[in-house]
Write an enzyme that holds these catalytic residues in place. Sequence first.
Site, PDB file in Angstrom:
ATOM      1  N   LYS A   1      16.671  29.817  -9.408  1.00 50.17           N
ATOM      2  CA  LYS A   1      15.309  30.240  -9.786  1.00 50.17           C
ATOM      3  C   LYS A   1      14.537  29.112 -10.462  1.00 50.17           C
ATOM      4  CE  LYS A   1      16.472  33.760 -12.398  1.00 50.17           C
ATOM      5  NZ  LYS A   1      17.946  33.792 -12.271  1.00 50.17           N
TER       6      LYS A   1
ATOM      7  N   ARG B   1      13.836  41.757 -16.087  1.00 47.72           N
ATOM      8  CA  ARG B   1      15.268  41.731 -15.862  1.00 47.72           C
ATOM      9  C   ARG B   1      15.886  43.114 -16.038  1.00 47.72           C
ATOM     10  NH1 ARG B   1      16.513  36.022 -16.945  1.00 47.72           N
ATOM     11  NH2 ARG B   1      18.725  35.674 -16.627  1.00 47.72           N
TER      12      ARG B   1
ATOM     13  N   ARG C   1      26.406  22.662 -13.884  1.00 42.62           N
ATOM     14  CA  ARG C   1      24.990  22.354 -14.108  1.00 42.62           C
ATOM     15  C   ARG C   1      24.798  21.469 -15.342  1.00 42.62           C
ATOM     16  NH1 ARG C   1      20.772  27.138 -13.992  1.00 42.62           N
ATOM     17  NH2 ARG C   1      22.039  28.063 -15.622  1.00 42.62           N
TER      18      ARG C   1
ATOM     19  N   ARG D   1      24.035  23.608 -20.740  1.00 42.68           N
ATOM     20  CA  ARG D   1      23.517  24.713 -21.551  1.00 42.68           C
ATOM     21  C   ARG D   1      24.672  25.439 -22.222  1.00 42.68           C
ATOM     22  NH1 ARG D   1      19.569  28.237 -17.834  1.00 42.68           N
ATOM     23  NH2 ARG D   1      20.828  29.903 -18.731  1.00 42.68           N
TER      24      ARG D   1
ATOM     25  N   ARG E   1      27.068  37.306 -17.844  1.00 43.81           N
ATOM     26  CA  ARG E   1      25.704  37.273 -17.285  1.00 43.81           C
ATOM     27  C   ARG E   1      25.663  37.919 -15.904  1.00 43.81           C
ATOM     28  NH1 ARG E   1      24.885  31.062 -18.028  1.00 43.81           N
ATOM     29  NH2 ARG E   1      23.065  31.256 -16.695  1.00 43.81           N
TER      30      ARG E   1
HETATM   31  P1  ADP Z   1      19.918  32.466 -15.829  1.00 44.98           P
HETATM   32  O1  ADP Z   1      18.983  33.132 -14.884  1.00 44.98           O
HETATM   33  O2  ADP Z   1      20.556  31.258 -15.252  1.00 44.98           O
HETATM   34  O3  ADP Z   1      20.952  33.425 -16.404  1.00 44.98           O
HETATM   35  P2  ADP Z   1      17.820  32.215 -17.954  1.00 44.98           P
HETATM   36  O4  ADP Z   1      17.449  30.920 -18.546  1.00 44.98           O
HETATM   37  O5  ADP Z   1      16.805  32.910 -17.126  1.00 44.98           O
HETATM   38  O6  ADP Z   1      19.159  31.923 -17.118  1.00 44.98           O
HETATM   39  O7  ADP Z   1      18.274  33.233 -19.116  1.00 44.98           O
HETATM   40  C1  ADP Z   1      19.209  32.884 -20.103  1.00 44.98           C
HETATM   41  C2  ADP Z   1      19.461  34.052 -21.033  1.00 44.98           C
HETATM   42  O8  ADP Z   1      18.249  34.381 -21.755  1.00 44.98           O
HETATM   43  C3  ADP Z   1      19.872  35.362 -20.373  1.00 44.98           C
HETATM   44  O9  ADP Z   1      21.254  35.421 -20.125  1.00 44.98           O
HETATM   45  C4  ADP Z   1      19.409  36.395 -21.413  1.00 44.98           C
HETATM   46  O10 ADP Z   1      20.331  36.494 -22.484  1.00 44.98           O
HETATM   47  C5  ADP Z   1      18.120  35.786 -21.950  1.00 44.98           C
HETATM   48  N1  ADP Z   1      16.941  36.283 -21.199  1.00 44.98           N
HETATM   49  C6  ADP Z   1      16.160  35.574 -20.355  1.00 44.98           C
HETATM   50  N2  ADP Z   1      15.195  36.345 -19.810  1.00 44.98           N
HETATM   51  C7  ADP Z   1      15.375  37.589 -20.318  1.00 44.98           C
HETATM   52  C8  ADP Z   1      14.725  38.852 -20.148  1.00 44.98           C
HETATM   53  N3  ADP Z   1      13.685  39.007 -19.307  1.00 44.98           N
HETATM   54  N4  ADP Z   1      15.184  39.924 -20.847  1.00 44.98           N
HETATM   55  C9  ADP Z   1      16.221  39.806 -21.687  1.00 44.98           C
HETATM   56  N5  ADP Z   1      16.904  38.661 -21.884  1.00 44.98           N
HETATM   57  C10 ADP Z   1      16.493  37.564 -21.220  1.00 44.98           C
END
Ligand code: ADP
Length: 207
Positions: free
Chosen positions: A13, A88, A122, A152, A163
């Site tokens: 993404k 999400r 990554r 990360r 996740r």
């Molecule tokens: P990825 O898609 O690779 O898991 P992101 O950077 O999008 O990574 O998200 C990292 C973390 O941030 C998620 O695992 C979650 O804990 C939190 N997070 C991100 N976006 C949301 C959201 N819309 N609602 C709740 N938690 C979120």
Amino acid sequence: MKIILLGAPGAGKGTQATRIASKYGIVHISTGDIFRANIKGGTEIGKLAKSYIDAGKLVPDSVTCDIVKDRLGWDDVKKGYLLDGFPRSLYQAEELSKFADIDLCLNLEVDPSLIMERICGRRVCSCGESYHVSTLNGSTVCAKCGKELYARADDNPETVKARLDTYDENTAPLIDYYKARGKLVTVVCGTKTPDEVFEAVCEVLDK
Ligand code: ADP
Ligand code: ZN
């Protein structure tokens, strides 16, 4: 153009979002990036978010929705925006529908067997670029800006497993949610390179 980018962790993404935003001149809004910036800055939101992120769980909906609602009130989103990592959960999708009118939900479909290897290999840069160790040839710095790359904190096998469970339980239902509303387009990534995926994405967006 108002787009949602949907996909499991490791679907690519972030990589696609950066490219889409620059090609179509729209703002890239990543809730993950917003949380990480807050953690780095030591804010109250950051302190709260960290425990959830480290556990591979969702940051509470109320906090996340407030952040996005506020962000969509800025002037720079008038030309359009791309939501990366939001919504999400079904709750977040319902909230979003109250303050935004989305044109399209672009679903990046990735082969689940590739995800673990992808995420654990990554390496990211604070400028927003990300790489995979397999293509770095031993380099530890960003090819774009020269800064040191790092992994990360949540890109470790245990957190990735959590996740993925969170994705299956909370986020995957959004595929049917946006399908039912006639907004879903799926791009099957399979073993495509980022360039090939981007080509397929542009084909969808140019329509
Ligand atoms: P990825 O898609 O690779 O898991 P992101 O950077 O999008 O990574 O998200 C990292 C973390 O941030 C998620 O695992 C979650 O804990 C939190 N997070 C991100 N976006 C949301 C959201 N819309 N609602 C709740 N938690 C979120
Ligand atoms: Zn960089």
